[in-house]
Design an enzyme around this catalytic site. Structure first.
Site, PDB file in Angstrom:
ATOM      1  N   HIS A   1      79.022 139.823 -19.108  1.00 39.68           N
ATOM      2  CA  HIS A   1      77.757 138.673 -18.779  1.00 39.68           C
ATOM      3  C   HIS A   1      78.227 138.187 -17.578  1.00 39.68           C
ATOM      4  O   HIS A   1      77.395 138.199 -16.455  1.00 39.68           O
ATOM      5  CB  HIS A   1      78.033 137.510 -19.958  1.00 39.68           C
ATOM      6  N   GLU A   2      79.547 137.983 -17.221  1.00 42.82           N
ATOM      7  CA  GLU A   2      80.348 137.476 -15.904  1.00 42.82           C
ATOM      8  C   GLU A   2      80.013 138.521 -14.924  1.00 42.82           C
ATOM      9  O   GLU A   2      79.542 137.923 -13.807  1.00 42.82           O
ATOM     10  CB  GLU A   2      81.760 137.066 -16.147  1.00 42.82           C
TER      11      GLU A   2
ATOM     12  N   HIS B   1      76.634 138.334 -13.349  1.00 41.07           N
ATOM     13  CA  HIS B   1      76.184 137.488 -12.589  1.00 41.07           C
ATOM     14  C   HIS B   1      77.043 137.896 -11.207  1.00 41.07           C
ATOM     15  O   HIS B   1      76.129 137.938  -9.889  1.00 41.07           O
ATOM     16  CB  HIS B   1      77.032 136.196 -12.700  1.00 41.07           C
TER      17      HIS B   1
ATOM     18  N   ASP C   1      73.719 128.557 -17.451  1.00 37.98           N
ATOM     19  CA  ASP C   1      72.966 129.292 -16.663  1.00 37.98           C
ATOM     20  C   ASP C   1      71.442 128.798 -16.675  1.00 37.98           C
ATOM     21  O   ASP C   1      70.811 128.934 -15.709  1.00 37.98           O
ATOM     22  CB  ASP C   1      73.076 130.932 -17.103  1.00 37.98           C
TER      23      ASP C   1
HETATM   24 ZN    ZN Z   1      76.450 132.819 -17.175  1.00 38.30          ZN
END
Ligand code: ZN
Length: 380
Positions: free
Chosen positions: A72-73, A76, A179
């Site tokens: 997930h990170e 980004h 987010d």
């Molecule tokens: Zn996030």
């Protein structure tokens, strides 16, 4: 590479050792760390496993959650990279990961950077779901939640999928610091100034945090904890955006200290201590042969006095590796550098390499306070 002349030696800090964190690995040039509180969680789960005489299904489950958070990170960070934004590192905490991006991008880039993380969870959940369907091992959610006690071991893949759905939903809550809050701000910022969009997103975040805390008081103490975290983070995000707005279009020249005393490299620490007491200055540029050789911070001076005594020379304890910038450099960049070098001032040199001023953390904070009150004054 581009055609610019080589930049003046702006001090780029070395990869710092992060306190309370364990280095794991580097992906796409981004170091990933595990915060020690995460290790506590792992230890706790391992203990429960041993106590309940279960096997390591629980630990494997945690590792899968953990991989989902990392991906997930990275979502980004990799989209940010496409926009030319550097990510300093990713740190994993028990309540989630944090990718430290140098900026959230200009304009609508923030939308794509923010949405990329949750999209990774969509992809993972969808891939696992399709895999389960195809292999005929799909278990309806109702059955899963019935034997909730056996959560990690009995339906491993379903539960990893479920965790990704939870990560998705939690992160899409339209409030800072999730987010969803960034997505909301990016959308609002198309219609209104960024500061106002941030204020709205932060207010929604804090309102939601209060709801979490109140509900948590009655049902689940963990929600109180999450609520408090969200409340603080929303406030911080708002403050950071406001600072950035106040520094917009400003340069190092606007904030630098221009009246200051200097030391000679042959001066004693005793002489430096006298100067520290006689002035309000905390950092002293150290000159030798018409050149700036280093900078003596108050901290280094006190430590030097304690370990060597007042007879020793300033040159022995000064910091030679200090950040250098130009008067015309963007103040937001100065702000970043000051946070990176932790405790050292930025020295400002003109094109003739003459020292014209310096900026430290305290005086940058003062600058922001003044700018903020002037800003308020101009609006009322
Ligand atoms: Zn996030």
């Amino acid at each position: 590479m581009n055609g610019e002349k080589p930049a003046p030696a702006i001090h780029e800090p070395k990869a710092v050792h992060r306190a309370w964190s364990l280095y794991l690995l580097t992906v796409a040039g981004i170091p990933i760390y595990l915060h020690f509180t995460f290790l506590l969680l792992l230890g706790f789960i391992a203990m429960m496993q041993i106590r309940d005489k279960a096997y390591f299904g629980g630990l494997g489950f945690v590792i899968c959650i953990f991989a989902s958070v990392v991906l997930h990170e990275l979502g980004h960070a990799l989209v940010a990279k496409r926009f030319g934004i550097k990510t300093d590192d990713i740190v994993l905490y028990p309540i989630g990961g944090v990718a430290r991006l140098r900026s959230m991008g200009e304009g609508f880039q923030e939308f794509w950077i923010a949405i990329a993380g949750p999209l990774v969870n969509v992809v993972i959940a969808a891939a696992l779901g399709v895999g389960l369907r195809l292999s005929g091992r799909w278990v309806p959610l109702a059955v899963l939640t019935q034997d909730g006690q056996a959560l990690p071991s009995a339906h491993f893949v379903e539960n990893v999928m479920l965790v990704n759905v939870v990560l998705l939903v939690f992160n899409l809550i339209p409030a800072f610091p999730m987010d969803g809050g960034r997505v909301l701000r990016a959308i609002l910022a198309r219609q209104m100034p960024k500061a106002r969009a941030t204020r709205i997103a932060a207010k929604i975040g804090q309102g939601l945090a209060i709801v979490f805390m109140v509900v948590g008081l009655f049902y689940n103490p963990f929600l109180v904890f999450i609520g408090a975290f969200v409340f603080m983070a929303a406030g911080q995000e708002f403050a950071a955006t406001r600072s950035a707005a106040l520094m917009d279009g400003k340069t190092a020249r606007d904030a630098m200290i221009t009246h200051f005393d200097t030391l000679a490299h042959g001066d004693s620490l005793g002489r430096a201590a006298e100067l520290l007491l006689a002035t309000s200055q905390q950092d002293f540029p150290v000159l030798g042969a018409g050149e700036v050789l280093g900078v003596l911070s108050r901290k280094a001076l006190i430590q030097g006095l304690a370990s060597f005594g007042s007879e020793h020379y300033v040159a022995e304890v000064m910091e030679r590796n200090f950040p250098r910038m130009r008067p015309g450099d963007d103040l937001r960049r100065v702000y970043e550098v000051i946070h990176e070098v932790d405790g050292l001032p930025v020295l400002v040199f003109d094109d003739g390499e003459r020292l014209v001023g310096y900026i430290n953390h305290d005086n940058l904070v003062e600058y922001l306070l003044i700018a903020q009150s002037e800003h308020k004054n101009g609006h009322h």
